[in-house]
Design a protein around this motif. Structure first.
Motif, PDB file in Angstrom:
ATOM      1  N   LYS A  92      -1.802   7.028  -3.707  1.00 37.12           N
ATOM      2  CA  LYS A  92      -2.017   5.612  -4.022  1.00 37.12           C
ATOM      3  C   LYS A  92      -0.801   4.776  -3.630  1.00 37.12           C
ATOM      4  O   LYS A  92      -0.930   3.695  -3.053  1.00 37.12           O
ATOM      5  CB  LYS A  92      -2.318   5.451  -5.512  1.00 37.12           C
ATOM      6  N   ASN A  93       0.400   5.284  -3.926  1.00 39.20           N
ATOM      7  CA  ASN A  93       1.622   4.562  -3.572  1.00 39.20           C
ATOM      8  C   ASN A  93       1.757   4.456  -2.052  1.00 39.20           C
ATOM      9  O   ASN A  93       2.143   3.417  -1.529  1.00 39.20           O
ATOM     10  CB  ASN A  93       2.845   5.260  -4.169  1.00 39.20           C
ATOM     11  N   ASN A 100      -0.710   1.767  -0.852  1.00 42.14           N
ATOM     12  CA  ASN A 100      -0.189   0.421  -1.114  1.00 42.14           C
ATOM     13  C   ASN A 100       0.907   0.055  -0.118  1.00 42.14           C
ATOM     14  O   ASN A 100       0.967  -1.072   0.370  1.00 42.14           O
ATOM     15  CB  ASN A 100       0.338   0.317  -2.543  1.00 42.14           C
ATOM     16  N   HIS A 123       4.488  -1.654  -4.078  1.00 39.54           N
ATOM     17  CA  HIS A 123       4.584  -0.204  -4.205  1.00 39.54           C
ATOM     18  C   HIS A 123       5.976   0.166  -4.700  1.00 39.54           C
ATOM     19  O   HIS A 123       6.876  -0.671  -4.727  1.00 39.54           O
ATOM     20  CB  HIS A 123       4.307   0.473  -2.857  1.00 39.54           C
TER      21      HIS A 123
END
Length: 170
Positions: free
Chosen positions: A111-112, A115, A122
């Motif tokens: 997910k990071n 982003n 992030h």
């Protein structure tokens, strides 16, 4: 003369970009870069997350091995410098977004990474959750604590053996 040379060079670059056969596959030049080292554990951990980001954004991440390519290492050092001239990250894998100029240091969550690739907010350093093997190793007791626990276990074992010997003697 310099302006003319710059104009000719820019014209040639545009012409080469139009003739590039990869431009039909990727509509724009890749803007996500990963500096990694072949065989490094954290770099290998990031492969599934990177392929998921590539598929979902329909782009690719340029991968440069800094151990085998000195030019890639120098470029990583240059991109890793902060305004004060000091290194911001200093480790691998090192991710750089050419559109935003943002970086991610080390292994991170999918997910990071997503982003970061999209230019959203992030974390520069966000470690992924530890695997089961990493948890087992972290919970292992070593050093002074291990010695104290081992000595307590040996004392308890000796007491149990003495009690069993007394029961047999009766």
């Amino acid at each position: 003369m310099r302006r003319l040379l710059a104009l000719v060079t820019a014209t040639q670059a545009i012409r080469l970009k139009q003739l590039n056969p990869l431009s039909y596959v990727w509509r724009e030049e890749p803007y996500l870069v990963e500096f990694h080292a072949a065989g490094a554990d954290q770099c290998d951990e990031m492969k599934p997350a990177m392929s998921a980001v590539e598929k979902s954004l329909n782009t690719r991440i340029l991968k440069w091995d800094v151990w085998s390519d000195p030019a890639a290492y120098k470029l990583m050092q240059f991109l890793d410098k902060g305004p004060d001239g000091r290194s911001k990250c200093g480790g691998l894998p090192f991710f750089y977004n050419r559109k935003t100029g943002k970086i991610v240091c080390g292994a991170t969550t999918e997910k990071n990474l997503m982003n970061w690739a999209q230019g959203l907010k992030h974390e520069m350093v966000l470690s992924p959750p530890p695997s089961a093997e990493q948890k087992r190793v972290q919970q292992r007791v070593t050093g002074r604590e291990a010695r104290i626990a081992r000595q307590a276990f040996e004392r308890k074992k000796k007491l149990v053996e003495e009690m069993q010997a007394k029961k047999r003697a009766r």
